[in-house]
Enzyme design. Structure first.
Site, PDB file in Angstrom:
ATOM      1  N   HIS A 105       0.504  -1.699  -0.034  1.00  0.00           N
ATOM      2  CA  HIS A 105       0.628  -0.068  -0.050  1.00  0.00           C
ATOM      3  C   HIS A 105       0.918   1.414   0.052  1.00  0.00           C
ATOM      4  O   HIS A 105       2.160   1.328   0.769  1.00  0.00           O
ATOM      5  CB  HIS A 105      -0.816   0.226   1.266  1.00  0.00           C
ATOM      6  N   ARG A 160      -3.789   2.819  13.996  1.00  0.00           N
ATOM      7  CA  ARG A 160      -4.339   1.810  13.203  1.00  0.00           C
ATOM      8  C   ARG A 160      -3.326   1.146  14.114  1.00  0.00           C
ATOM      9  O   ARG A 160      -2.467   0.932  14.895  1.00  0.00           O
ATOM     10  CB  ARG A 160      -2.913   1.558  11.841  1.00  0.00           C
TER      11      ARG A 160
HETATM   12  C1  SIN Z   1      -2.029   5.176   5.209  1.00  0.00           C
HETATM   13  O1  SIN Z   1      -2.333   6.641   5.667  1.00  0.00           O
HETATM   14  O2  SIN Z   1      -3.499   5.831   4.379  1.00  0.00           O
HETATM   15  C2  SIN Z   1      -1.462   4.531   5.885  1.00  0.00           C
HETATM   16  C3  SIN Z   1      -0.497   4.528   6.158  1.00  0.00           C
HETATM   17  C4  SIN Z   1       0.625   2.907   6.219  1.00  0.00           C
HETATM   18  O3  SIN Z   1       0.157   2.049   7.451  1.00  0.00           O
HETATM   19  O4  SIN Z   1       1.053   3.014   5.599  1.00  0.00           O
END
Ligand code: SIN
Length: 282
Positions: free
Chosen positions: A257, A273
């Site tokens: 991602h 997270r």
């Molecule tokens: C995000 O902020 O969209 C992703 C950040 C990550 O956990 O790498």
């Protein structure tokens, strides 16, 4: 609950499920299988306390405390805060996290199996996250490439991430020497087998992978660059447009991602997270 694919590339939306409430074993098993198949699961309109976010995440494994200790939610070290918001002049989380293609904690000997991100505040129409399907990226390679990669290993190194992705961008402070000492470089197979789906996936990423083991430096660079370009081509990438209340659960074993930095400091973006521990890749 209903689980419906959201794009031909990857991802499924899970509806009719309130993840703040305790889940039975059957529901957890359905979500586990869907995650391994679709790489990311999206839950809309959720409302979570830190305790509920942690409780939901724990149904899928033990939670890692992020090595960047400055950005953990006070009182809840299992929650890593990603945010550009400042309170009393102090950042409430890590600004600019993950704005490069990566798979969480690939620089650890046992990288994360999955991460669960809850959007509390998002700038309207901005701050999206891109996801890439690394099963498909692997499966689309020609046979001779698959053969070349079969037994190769690659080095993943958090110090490299700091140097190439963080330093000089002014978004967040660099990791301390103590943090870097806790994350020495590690080797992982270039192609890993997902322990649940048994499918093969590419497991190298531009943000954390430095080189291929036993391959001459210039050849290693060329091979990795080619794999990175391939893995983020439109055929394998899907964009998540966040709304407050979204929870996205991504599988780090079969996806990468990248957070998009298209918002400024007046646009508030606040995400929590959790990071679920994983196994040694094979
Ligand atoms: C995000 O902020 O969209 C992703 C950040 C990550 O956990 O790498």
């Amino acid at each position: 609950m209903n689980i419906q694919p959201i794009s031909p590339v990857l991802g499924a939306e899970v509806s009719a499920l309130d993840i703040a409430k305790p889940l039975d074993a059957e529901a957890v098993e359905m979500l586990r299988r869907a995650l391994a198949d679709h790489c990311i699961l999206v839950f809309r309109n959720q409302s979570l306390t830190p305790e509920q976010h942690i409780a939901f995440s724990r149904r899928f494994g033990s939670l890692a405390e992020h090595v960047l200790q400055d950005y953990l939610l006070p009182g809840f070290p299992q929650i890593y805060v990603i945010s550009n918001v400042k309170e009393d002049g102090k950042p409430v989380g890590r600004a600019g996290a993950g704005q490069y293609w990566h798979s969480d904690l690939s620089y650890m000997a046992k990288p994360s199996m999955g991460s669960i991100m809850y959007a509390l505040e998002v700038p309207p129409g901005r701050g999206d996250t891109l996801f890439s399907n690394m099963y498909r990226a692997y499966e689309a390679l020609p046979d001779h490439k698959k053969e070349t990669l079969k037994n190769l290993k690659a080095v993943h190194d958090f110090a490299f991430t700091q140097k190439t992705q963080i330093a000089g961008k002014g978004l967040t402070k660099p990791a301390s020497k103590e943090t870097l000492a806790k994350t020495p470089p590690v080797e992982h197979p270039v192609v890993r087998t997902h322990p649940e789906s048994r499918r093969k996936a590419l497991y190298v990423n531009p943000g954390m992978t430095t080189h291929l083991v036993g391959v001459a430096e210039d050849q290693s660079r060329a091979m990795l660059d080619e794999l990175f370009e391939h893995a983020v081509s439109d055929d394998f990438v899907c964009r998540h447009r966040w709304q407050a209340g979204d929870v996205v659960f991504w599988d780090n074993r079969c996806s990468m991602h990248c957070a998009i930095n298209d918002y400024d400091e007046n646009d508030r973006r606040l995400m929590w997270r959790t990071t679920i521990e994983g196994d040694t890749p094979f």
